[in-house]
Scaffold this motif. Structure first.
Motif, short mmCIF file in Angstrom:
data_model
loop_
_atom_site.label_atom_id
_atom_site.label_comp_id
_atom_site.label_asym_id
_atom_site.label_seq_id
_atom_site.Cartn_x
_atom_site.Cartn_y
_atom_site.Cartn_z
N VAL A 230 3.62 3.44 11.80
CA VAL A 230 3.21 3.80 10.44
C VAL A 230 2.16 4.90 10.45
N ASP A 231 1.73 5.36 11.62
CA ASP A 231 0.69 6.39 11.72
C ASP A 231 -0.52 6.00 10.87
N LEU A 232 -1.20 4.95 11.31
CA LEU A 232 -2.29 4.39 10.52
C LEU A 232 -3.36 5.42 10.17
N HIS A 233 -3.60 6.39 11.03
CA HIS A 233 -4.68 7.35 10.78
C HIS A 233 -4.34 8.39 9.72
N SER A 343 2.60 2.86 21.33
CA SER A 343 3.78 3.62 20.89
C SER A 343 3.75 3.80 19.38
N ARG A 344 4.51 4.77 18.90
CA ARG A 344 4.70 4.89 17.45
C ARG A 344 6.11 5.35 17.07
N GLY A 345 6.98 5.45 18.04
CA GLY A 345 8.36 5.77 17.74
C GLY A 345 9.17 4.51 17.53
N ASP A 346 10.32 4.65 16.90
CA ASP A 346 11.24 3.52 16.74
C ASP A 346 12.04 3.32 18.02
N ARG A 347 12.32 2.09 18.34
CA ARG A 347 13.11 1.78 19.54
C ARG A 347 14.59 1.75 19.14
N LYS A 431 14.71 12.08 18.94
CA LYS A 431 14.29 10.82 18.34
C LYS A 431 12.83 10.83 17.93
N ASN A 432 12.03 11.66 18.57
CA ASN A 432 10.59 11.67 18.33
C ASN A 432 10.14 12.93 17.59
N GLU A 471 14.02 14.27 30.40
CA GLU A 471 13.84 12.83 30.12
C GLU A 471 12.54 12.56 29.37
N LYS A 472 11.66 13.53 29.32
CA LYS A 472 10.39 13.37 28.61
C LYS A 472 10.54 13.81 27.16
N TYR A 473 9.50 13.60 26.39
CA TYR A 473 9.52 14.06 25.00
C TYR A 473 8.11 14.37 24.53
N ILE A 474 8.03 15.14 23.48
CA ILE A 474 6.79 15.51 22.83
C ILE A 474 6.89 15.07 21.37
N ILE A 475 5.87 14.38 20.86
CA ILE A 475 5.86 14.05 19.43
C ILE A 475 5.74 15.37 18.67
#
Length: 572
Positions: A230-233, A343-347, A431-432, A471-475
């Motif tokens: 939910v990205d609380l900040h 984490s903050r992404g959906d699985r 995905k991210n 295989e990596k990702y960046i938000i």
């Protein structure tokens, strides 16, 4: 209209924004909306009603792709409404979904359903003569759009974690309770949209929000660590669930987050939320009421760009704000419990919950549910809804969870998802990544976002593959303007629209969403953006420490400095 001082200058004195006049003279959000509905000369709303309909969950928009052409033809813009539903916690039944799907197909210009990053959906392209039937449709299936826009508490978010099923149900119930508690009490919504008659004994009163409502929008979340989807900040008020021996014992309270800025205006800045301490579960409504009424009473009504809770907290100070909460809520904050966000992404895919039921998270790029030539997403979710006995959960990452699937249903639902392109092989990077709506419908958009992102991510994927780190990702987030809807300033790479085809490039946020990104390049086009990102990814691929995320790497090697005190160093 002018304000008056309270002790210690807690209220800012000065000429009030015109928005305050509109609210004060609105007759509790009625305005002359009913009369405007009967005006067939224009497809839009006039005067104060243009603002007031937002309290009812709608924004007046037009198709900006054809705006210039219509002006040449001496026609007004093609006005329509975007309606945003209120769904605290994002929980919706299959039956409700089918009704919404059918309505979007037959009664909107675009035919799509747009999932938002506030766990709800928007319908775009509702013409004026279809507005009432839209609200009546929602009412018929147990939903509404009240208070999903303007100066009120917006849709309440909660962690959509499909694993901790029992805790999630408790948290969801609290999110719904908060949402209902903070709704406007005026009967305007029912009178205007549902044809409810106003009786002679109707007395309007807003005991929480007040006659002129809040100085600015207000956002609330409940988080279940270690997930921060939910990205609380990015939110004004956050409750961090503290769980002991599988029991919810209370919440850490974090206040004053927010991401909206104004290009070049150094009096605006993003801010992460401040930890105030721990409260028991039974005090959540009291604390919510205290915080929102403090913001109601002390928030800046003379300058909307500095009216959010984050600025109120900075102006009056932590200790005064905290003491006032304790007085109004009749509590004493205890020290916060330790918690960890990971984490903050959906699985995406299947997960089995503690209730022994299955939950299928489906990736929806940009949240846009529509039937495309090679992917019938809207048809596919509709077909799943026809046979699914459980619920759907809309996530804060613009995805949808088919929730509470029995073992006996699992194979059939998966076959439908695959048939309609809802379970394709999607890269971790895609995905991210996320974008706001922007063009052609958002009137605030300065640059493309939703239509820009898919091809842009394809280019990023190729760069990642070239350097052997696919295989990596960046938000990564893209927004069409600096208002914060896509939460780009909590991304490891964020693009914020500056003009058509041009963006400011921000880097340095982190994977878990607790650090503000810093500007790296200003007002650059896509070619320059790709060139800059390519160099940064190459540097990261060669010089990063083991498992070091991109944002952390950017800070460690000094590509940008961390934003430690946004009020002072965000713009430096």
């Amino acid at each position: 209209m002018t304000t008056k001082h309270l002790k210690n200058s807690l209220i800012i004195e000065g000429k009030l924004e015109d928005a305050e006049r509109i609210k004060d003279q609105s007759n509790y959000l009625r305005g002359t909306i009913l009369q405007d509905l009967k005006n067939e000369i224009t497809g839009g709303f006039s005067g104060d009603n243009f603002s007031l309909i937002r309290f009812h969950g709608m924004y007046q928009q037009d198709d900006r792709d054809i705006r210039a052409e219509r002006m040449k033809q001496k026609l007004e813009p093609l006005y329509f409404m975007m309606l945003r539903c209120r769904i605290p916690g994002g929980l919706i039944t299959s039956k409700q979904w089918l009704a919404i799907d059918d309505f979007a197909t037959t009664n909107t210009m675009y035919g799509s359903i747009r999932l938002t990053n506030r766990q709800t959906f928007q319908l775009h392209g509702i013409f004026k003569n279809n507005i009432k039937i839209t609200h009546k449709m929602l009412h018929r299936i147990g939903l509404d759009s009240l208070a999903t826009a303007n100066d009120v508490n917006r849709n309440v978010l909660c962690t959509s974690n499909p694993l901790e099923s029992t805790i999630h149900q408790t948290v969801y119930n609290l999110a719904k309770k908060i949402s209902d508690h903070l709704l406007p009490r005026t009967k305007a919504y029912a009178e205007i949209w549902l044809d409810k008659k106003r009786t002679t004994d109707t007395v309007d009163v807003e005991p929480i929000l007040g006659k002129t409502y809040l100085p600015r929008k207000f956002k609330t979340t409940i988080v279940i660590p270690p997930h921060n989807e939910v990205d609380l900040h990015a939110n004004d008020l956050n409750f961090i669930s503290i769980i002991n021996n599988n029991n919810l014992i209370g919440f850490n309270v974090l206040i004053g987050g927010g991401l909206s800025i104004d290009h070049g205006n150094k009096e605006t800045y993003p801010r992460t939320a401040t930890d105030f301490g721990f409260i028991s579960v039974e005090k959540i409504i009291d604390v919510t009421t205290a915080v929102i009424t403090i913001q109601r009473d002390w928030g800046n009504r003379t300058n909307r760009k500095n009216a959010k809770t984050k600025y109120t907290l900075e102006r009056v100070g932590f200790e005064i704000f905290k003491r006032e909460i304790e007085i109004r809520a009749n509590i004493k904050f205890k020290p916060s419990y330790p918690y960890k966000l990971s984490s903050r992404g959906d699985r995406i895919g299947w997960i089995k919950g503690t209730d022994e039921k299955w939950h299928l998270t489906l990736f929806i790029e940009n949240g846009r549910i529509l039937d495309y030539p090679n992917k019938k997403l809207k048809k596919g979710i509709s077909e799943i809804a026809k046979c699914h006995q459980g619920h759907f959960r809309l996530t804060a990452n613009q995805n949808i969870i088919v929730s509470g699937v029995l073992e006996s249903e699992k194979l059939h639902i998966e076959s439908l998802a695959r048939k309609y392109g809802l379970m394709d092989n999607i890269s971790s990077q895609r995905k991210n990544s996320m974008a706001c709506v922007a063009f052609p419908t958002c009137p605030l958009a300065m640059a493309e976002a939703e239509r820009f992102l898919p091809n842009f991510i394809t280019k990023i994927e190729k760069i990642m593959q070239f350097y052997g780190i696919e295989e990596k990702y960046i938000i990564l987030r893209v927004t069409g303007c600096p208002n914060g809807c896509g939460r780009a300033l909590l991304a490891e790479i964020g693009l914020i629209g500056k003009a058509i085809g041009r963006y400011n490039l921000y880097i340095g946020g982190n994977k878990i969403g607790t650090r503000i990104a810093k500007i790296y390049r200003e007002n650059i086009n896509e070619v320059d953006i790709i060139a800059n990102i390519s160099k940064l990814i190459e540097y990261w691929s060669k010089e990063s420490l083991d498992e070091e995320d991109f944002g952390d790497f950017a800070i460690r090697v000094g590509i940008v400095r961390p934003v430690l005190d946004p009020a002072k160093d965000f713009w430096d």
